[in-house]
Scaffold this motif. Structure first.
Motif, mmCIF file in Angstrom:
data_model
loop_
_atom_site.group_PDB
_atom_site.id
_atom_site.type_symbol
_atom_site.label_atom_id
_atom_site.label_comp_id
_atom_site.label_asym_id
_atom_site.label_seq_id
_atom_site.Cartn_x
_atom_site.Cartn_y
_atom_site.Cartn_z
ATOM 1 N N ARG A 119 34.557 93.702 -56.468
ATOM 2 C CA ARG A 119 33.631 92.769 -55.524
ATOM 3 C C ARG A 119 32.657 93.782 -54.754
ATOM 4 N NH1 ARG A 119 34.506 87.390 -55.234
ATOM 5 N NH2 ARG A 119 36.626 86.783 -55.525
ATOM 6 N N ASP A 120 31.634 93.578 -54.564
ATOM 7 C CA ASP A 120 30.567 94.098 -54.104
ATOM 8 C C ASP A 120 30.790 94.871 -52.861
ATOM 9 O OD1 ASP A 120 29.115 94.034 -56.600
ATOM 10 O OD2 ASP A 120 27.433 92.993 -55.691
ATOM 11 N N HIS A 121 30.603 95.874 -52.410
ATOM 12 C CA HIS A 121 30.670 96.417 -51.088
ATOM 13 C C HIS A 121 29.593 96.227 -50.477
ATOM 14 C CE1 HIS A 121 34.092 99.134 -52.814
ATOM 15 N NE2 HIS A 121 34.603 98.355 -51.959
ATOM 16 N N SER A 122 29.070 94.922 -50.322
ATOM 17 C CA SER A 122 27.625 94.561 -49.909
ATOM 18 C C SER A 122 27.733 93.691 -48.567
ATOM 19 C CB SER A 122 26.918 93.873 -50.898
ATOM 20 O OG SER A 122 27.511 92.777 -51.225
ATOM 21 N N LEU A 123 26.723 93.611 -47.989
ATOM 22 C CA LEU A 123 26.641 92.695 -46.953
ATOM 23 C C LEU A 123 26.779 91.112 -47.095
ATOM 24 C CD1 LEU A 123 26.088 92.136 -43.761
ATOM 25 C CD2 LEU A 123 23.360 92.018 -44.456
ATOM 26 N N VAL A 124 25.997 90.913 -48.041
ATOM 27 C CA VAL A 124 26.198 89.571 -48.683
ATOM 28 C C VAL A 124 27.543 89.197 -49.120
ATOM 29 C CG1 VAL A 124 25.388 87.723 -50.528
ATOM 30 C CG2 VAL A 124 23.704 89.156 -49.199
ATOM 31 N N GLU A 125 28.198 90.094 -49.833
ATOM 32 C CA GLU A 125 29.650 90.020 -50.173
ATOM 33 C C GLU A 125 30.664 89.590 -49.020
ATOM 34 O OE1 GLU A 125 32.592 88.834 -52.609
ATOM 35 O OE2 GLU A 125 30.675 89.139 -53.491
ATOM 36 N N ALA A 126 30.185 90.401 -48.007
ATOM 37 C CA ALA A 126 31.383 90.259 -46.956
ATOM 38 C C ALA A 126 30.979 89.145 -46.070
ATOM 39 C CB ALA A 126 30.877 91.595 -45.696
ATOM 40 N N MET A 127 29.621 88.588 -46.219
ATOM 41 C CA MET A 127 29.413 87.293 -45.385
ATOM 42 C C MET A 127 29.889 86.161 -46.307
ATOM 43 S SD MET A 127 25.166 87.962 -44.777
ATOM 44 C CE MET A 127 24.781 86.318 -44.222
ATOM 45 N N VAL A 128 30.093 86.212 -47.541
ATOM 46 C CA VAL A 128 30.863 85.188 -48.419
ATOM 47 C C VAL A 128 32.404 85.112 -47.860
ATOM 48 C CG1 VAL A 128 31.462 84.700 -50.769
ATOM 49 C CG2 VAL A 128 29.428 85.408 -50.344
ATOM 50 N N ALA A 129 32.970 86.355 -47.995
ATOM 51 C CA ALA A 129 34.159 86.709 -47.939
ATOM 52 C C ALA A 129 34.639 85.817 -46.363
ATOM 53 C CB ALA A 129 34.889 88.239 -47.764
ATOM 54 N N ARG A 130 33.769 86.388 -45.346
ATOM 55 C CA ARG A 130 34.013 85.706 -43.948
ATOM 56 C C ARG A 130 33.596 84.221 -43.835
ATOM 57 N NH1 ARG A 130 31.283 90.755 -42.140
ATOM 58 N NH2 ARG A 130 29.277 89.552 -42.061
ATOM 59 N N GLY A 131 32.981 83.604 -44.879
ATOM 60 C CA GLY A 131 32.549 82.163 -44.842
ATOM 61 C C GLY A 131 31.341 81.861 -44.358
ATOM 62 N N GLU A 132 30.579 83.029 -44.009
ATOM 63 C CA GLU A 132 29.244 82.735 -43.389
ATOM 64 C C GLU A 132 28.230 82.112 -44.120
ATOM 65 O OE1 GLU A 132 28.022 86.363 -41.582
ATOM 66 O OE2 GLU A 132 30.032 86.766 -40.864
#
Length: 167
Positions: free
Chosen positions: A129-142
């Motif tokens: 999984r990318d260490h990216s802002l967008v991947e973090a946003m997906v993981a947080r449900g944003e």
């Protein structure tokens, strides 16, 4: 009696993409089962230096018997030290992904948005999984996964070798 064999085939090529010069590095150390791709972080200095340092350091550490996480941490440190010592390269960093294959077992390590996939004979399966802002946003449900590919900040990475965080 049945015998199981696993075929292994590797290849490598790079392309500068939209950049004026190539910042990619790769290595195949088949005697170690080590395969690695590193890519200089766009918008930063000396990406080609950072990606080469990543490959050289990870290879050296794996030859010494280090596991991939320790080798990645060492590469992160080497790149940061090199950046501090060269005025023109203060912000250099690289993303990287590596696999060590040992028979039917394998281990993967990565930092940033360089990715590993497994071909199962029918399809490619994402292993990282990318260490990216967008991947973090997906993981947080944003945002939903469907929005990630076209998000205006899809290229913002949160970790890289030589960056603020290794991952």
């Amino acid at each position: 009696m049945s015998e199981s064999t696993t075929a292994q085939l590797s290849g490598a090529a790079t392309d500068p993409g939209q950049r004026g010069h190539n910042e990619d590095s790769f290595l195949r150390a088949e005697h170690l089962g080590l395969y690695l791709v590193a890519d200089g972080v766009g918008g930063r200095d000396a990406g080609e230096v950072a990606s080469r340092l990543a490959c050289d350091t990870i290879l050296a550490r794996c030859k010494q018997g280090d596991a991939l996480p320790e080798a990645f941490t060492a590469a992160h440190t080497v790149i940061r030290e090199a950046a501090r010592s060269a005025e023109r390269s203060r912000s250099m960093a690289a993303t990287a992904v590596a696999v060590v294959i040992d028979g039917d077992d394998f281990r993967v390590a990565w930092s940033g948005d360089s990715r590993a996939y497994l071909w199962d004979g029918a399809q490619l399966l994402g292993l990282t999984r990318d260490h990216s802002l967008v991947e973090a946003m997906v993981a947080r449900g944003e945002i939903p996964r469907e929005e990630a590919a076209n998000h205006p900040r899809k290229n913002v990475i949160l970790a890289a070798l030589g960056g603020e965080s290794v991952a």
